[in-house]
Design a protein around this motif. Structure first.
Motif, PDB file in Angstrom:
ATOM      1  N   GLY A  24      -3.165  65.348 -17.893  1.00 34.47           N
ATOM      2  CA  GLY A  24      -1.732  65.586 -18.021  1.00 34.47           C
ATOM      3  C   GLY A  24      -1.368  66.257 -19.333  1.00 34.47           C
ATOM      4  O   GLY A  24      -2.191  66.426 -20.232  1.00 34.47           O
ATOM      5  N   LEU A  25      -0.101  66.644 -19.442  1.00 37.18           N
ATOM      6  CA  LEU A  25       0.404  67.278 -20.658  1.00 37.18           C
ATOM      7  C   LEU A  25       0.749  66.230 -21.707  1.00 37.18           C
ATOM      8  O   LEU A  25       0.895  65.049 -21.397  1.00 37.18           O
ATOM      9  N   LYS A  26       0.908  66.683 -22.934  1.00 37.52           N
ATOM     10  CA  LYS A  26       1.381  65.794 -23.992  1.00 37.52           C
ATOM     11  C   LYS A  26       2.778  65.292 -23.626  1.00 37.52           C
ATOM     12  O   LYS A  26       3.592  66.035 -23.056  1.00 37.52           O
ATOM     13  N   PRO A  27       3.079  64.041 -23.941  1.00 41.33           N
ATOM     14  CA  PRO A  27       4.367  63.474 -23.518  1.00 41.33           C
ATOM     15  C   PRO A  27       5.581  64.278 -23.984  1.00 41.33           C
ATOM     16  O   PRO A  27       6.587  64.342 -23.285  1.00 41.33           O
ATOM     17  N   ASP A  28       5.491  64.870 -25.165  1.00 39.43           N
ATOM     18  CA  ASP A  28       6.639  65.609 -25.699  1.00 39.43           C
ATOM     19  C   ASP A  28       6.493  67.113 -25.525  1.00 39.43           C
ATOM     20  O   ASP A  28       7.211  67.896 -26.152  1.00 39.43           O
ATOM     21  N   ALA A  29       5.578  67.539 -24.638  1.00 38.76           N
ATOM     22  CA  ALA A  29       5.318  68.972 -24.472  1.00 38.76           C
ATOM     23  C   ALA A  29       6.538  69.674 -23.907  1.00 38.76           C
ATOM     24  O   ALA A  29       7.081  69.278 -22.880  1.00 38.76           O
ATOM     25  N   GLU A  30       6.950  70.736 -24.590  1.00 40.09           N
ATOM     26  CA  GLU A  30       8.101  71.518 -24.157  1.00 40.09           C
ATOM     27  C   GLU A  30       7.641  72.790 -23.442  1.00 40.09           C
ATOM     28  O   GLU A  30       8.056  73.092 -22.338  1.00 40.09           O
ATOM     29  N   TYR A  37      -1.301  80.601 -17.680  1.00 40.71           N
ATOM     30  CA  TYR A  37       0.035  80.214 -17.235  1.00 40.71           C
ATOM     31  C   TYR A  37       0.758  79.395 -18.301  1.00 40.71           C
ATOM     32  O   TYR A  37       0.144  78.767 -19.174  1.00 40.71           O
ATOM     33  N   LEU A  38       2.077  79.465 -18.219  1.00 37.64           N
ATOM     34  CA  LEU A  38       2.966  78.687 -19.090  1.00 37.64           C
ATOM     35  C   LEU A  38       3.645  77.618 -18.256  1.00 37.64           C
ATOM     36  O   LEU A  38       4.174  77.906 -17.178  1.00 37.64           O
ATOM     37  N   LEU A  39       3.589  76.395 -18.747  1.00 36.80           N
ATOM     38  CA  LEU A  39       4.309  75.280 -18.123  1.00 36.80           C
ATOM     39  C   LEU A  39       5.469  74.896 -19.034  1.00 36.80           C
ATOM     40  O   LEU A  39       5.275  74.629 -20.214  1.00 36.80           O
ATOM     41  N   ARG A  40       6.651  74.856 -18.471  1.00 35.95           N
ATOM     42  CA  ARG A  40       7.841  74.544 -19.282  1.00 35.95           C
ATOM     43  C   ARG A  40       8.541  73.323 -18.698  1.00 35.95           C
ATOM     44  O   ARG A  40       8.823  73.253 -17.496  1.00 35.95           O
ATOM     45  N   ALA A  41       8.792  72.355 -19.581  1.00 33.91           N
ATOM     46  CA  ALA A  41       9.467  71.121 -19.163  1.00 33.91           C
ATOM     47  C   ALA A  41      10.920  71.409 -18.840  1.00 33.91           C
ATOM     48  O   ALA A  41      11.536  72.323 -19.408  1.00 33.91           O
ATOM     49  N   PRO A  42      11.513  70.638 -17.917  1.00 35.01           N
ATOM     50  CA  PRO A  42      12.938  70.809 -17.632  1.00 35.01           C
ATOM     51  C   PRO A  42      13.758  70.601 -18.901  1.00 35.01           C
ATOM     52  O   PRO A  42      13.426  69.762 -19.742  1.00 35.01           O
ATOM     53  N   ASP A  43      14.810  71.369 -19.046  1.00 34.12           N
ATOM     54  CA  ASP A  43      15.703  71.223 -20.191  1.00 34.12           C
ATOM     55  C   ASP A  43      16.637  70.051 -19.908  1.00 34.12           C
ATOM     56  O   ASP A  43      17.521  70.152 -19.055  1.00 34.12           O
ATOM     57  N   ARG A  44      16.412  68.944 -20.588  1.00 34.34           N
ATOM     58  CA  ARG A  44      17.188  67.723 -20.295  1.00 34.34           C
ATOM     59  C   ARG A  44      18.328  67.508 -21.285  1.00 34.34           C
ATOM     60  O   ARG A  44      18.885  66.422 -21.356  1.00 34.34           O
ATOM     61  N   ARG A  45      18.619  68.543 -22.074  1.00 37.80           N
ATOM     62  CA  ARG A  45      19.720  68.396 -23.036  1.00 37.80           C
ATOM     63  C   ARG A  45      21.065  68.377 -22.332  1.00 37.80           C
ATOM     64  O   ARG A  45      21.242  69.031 -21.301  1.00 37.80           O
TER      65      ARG A  45
END
Length: 252
Positions: A174-180, A244-252
């Motif tokens: 998995g990705l790092k928990p805070d990965a943006e 590839y680039l994985l981008r986390a949802p913007d939860r702001r």
């Protein structure tokens, strides 16, 4: 003293070469190339095409078979160490035999020599062995990371945000928990089932070339299509380079 130039050549498009790289090629008398076999013959052809396009002085190709590498080792670090040692011995032998004292040679490095490439470490090994006096320099190149962002017309980072660049092996859990924003390279068999399906993925293969394939979307919606496209492309070309680039949802 022999001179060696490590030249970043981008991701397969001759127009990726910088003016600095073109100038460096003009000083070269011998180009060293490791042949990775029939499946990757296209990579050899592209290097030849680049040299024939940009080197206007007489020069020679020196081609040798790349040492075999264990792709499924029990000890990954030990396998890479052995492979790097074999490559260092091979390059040292080739340079001593094929490059005269005072002459200039080159190794053409896919992408950029500083990013997930072993050539710099291998040349450092040669210098450390002390058998071959060698002066070398590094010419940066366009990496697949830059080419990916350009093809998708995106910025790699969110405003003020970090980018994490890693390998497929490193995200197996998995990705790092805070990965943006996470760029993944060297993923020989991407599997996405363990990742958040709400991630956005920007994927690309053969970036910057006539064979380029790109796809973007919600990971849960396009993961299967990426794997299908990837398998078809590998079967057709005999090889594939993708990132590839994985981008986390913007939860702001």
């Amino acid at each position: 003293m022999r001179k060696l130039r490590l030249i970043g050549i981008g991701t397969g498009n001759p127009e990726h070469l910088t003016l600095q790289a073109v100038g460096a090629l003009e000083s070269v008398e011998v180009v060293f190339i490791l042949d990775k076999g029939e499946a990757k013959a296209e990579l050899l052809r592209l290097r030849r095409e680049i040299c024939e396009r940009f080197i206007t002085r007489p020069f020679r190709f020196v081609v040798a078979q790349d040492p075999e590498r264990d792709r499924n080792p029990g000890d990954y670090a030990a396998a890479v160490e052995a492979w790097h040692t074999a490559r260092a011995v091979l390059y040292e032998t080739l340079i001593l035999r094929e490059l005269a004292a005072g002459a200039c040679g080159a190794i053409l490095v896919w992408g950029d020599p500083a990013l997930y490439d072993s050539t710099l470490r291998i040349i450092d090994r040669i210098v450390a062995r002390g058998h071959l006096p060698l002066d070398y320099d590094v010419i940066p190149g366009i990496s697949s990371v830059q080419a990916l962002a350009a093809s998708h017309r995106i910025a790699l980072n969110r405003i003020g945000g970090p980018i994490h660049i890693t390998t497929g092996r490193a995200i197996a859990d998995g990705l790092k928990p805070d990965a943006e924003s996470t760029v993944v390279m060297l993923d020989g068999d991407p599997r996405f089932e363990h990742l958040d399906p709400d991630l956005t993925i920007y994927w690309g293969a053969y970036l910057g070339t006539a064979n380029e394939i790109i796809l973007a979307g919600r990971l849960g919606a396009v993961a299967g299509e990426i794997r299908r496209l990837r398998a078809e492309a590998r079967a057709h070309h005999g090889w594939i380079m993708d990132t590839y680039l994985l981008r986390a949802p913007d939860r702001r």
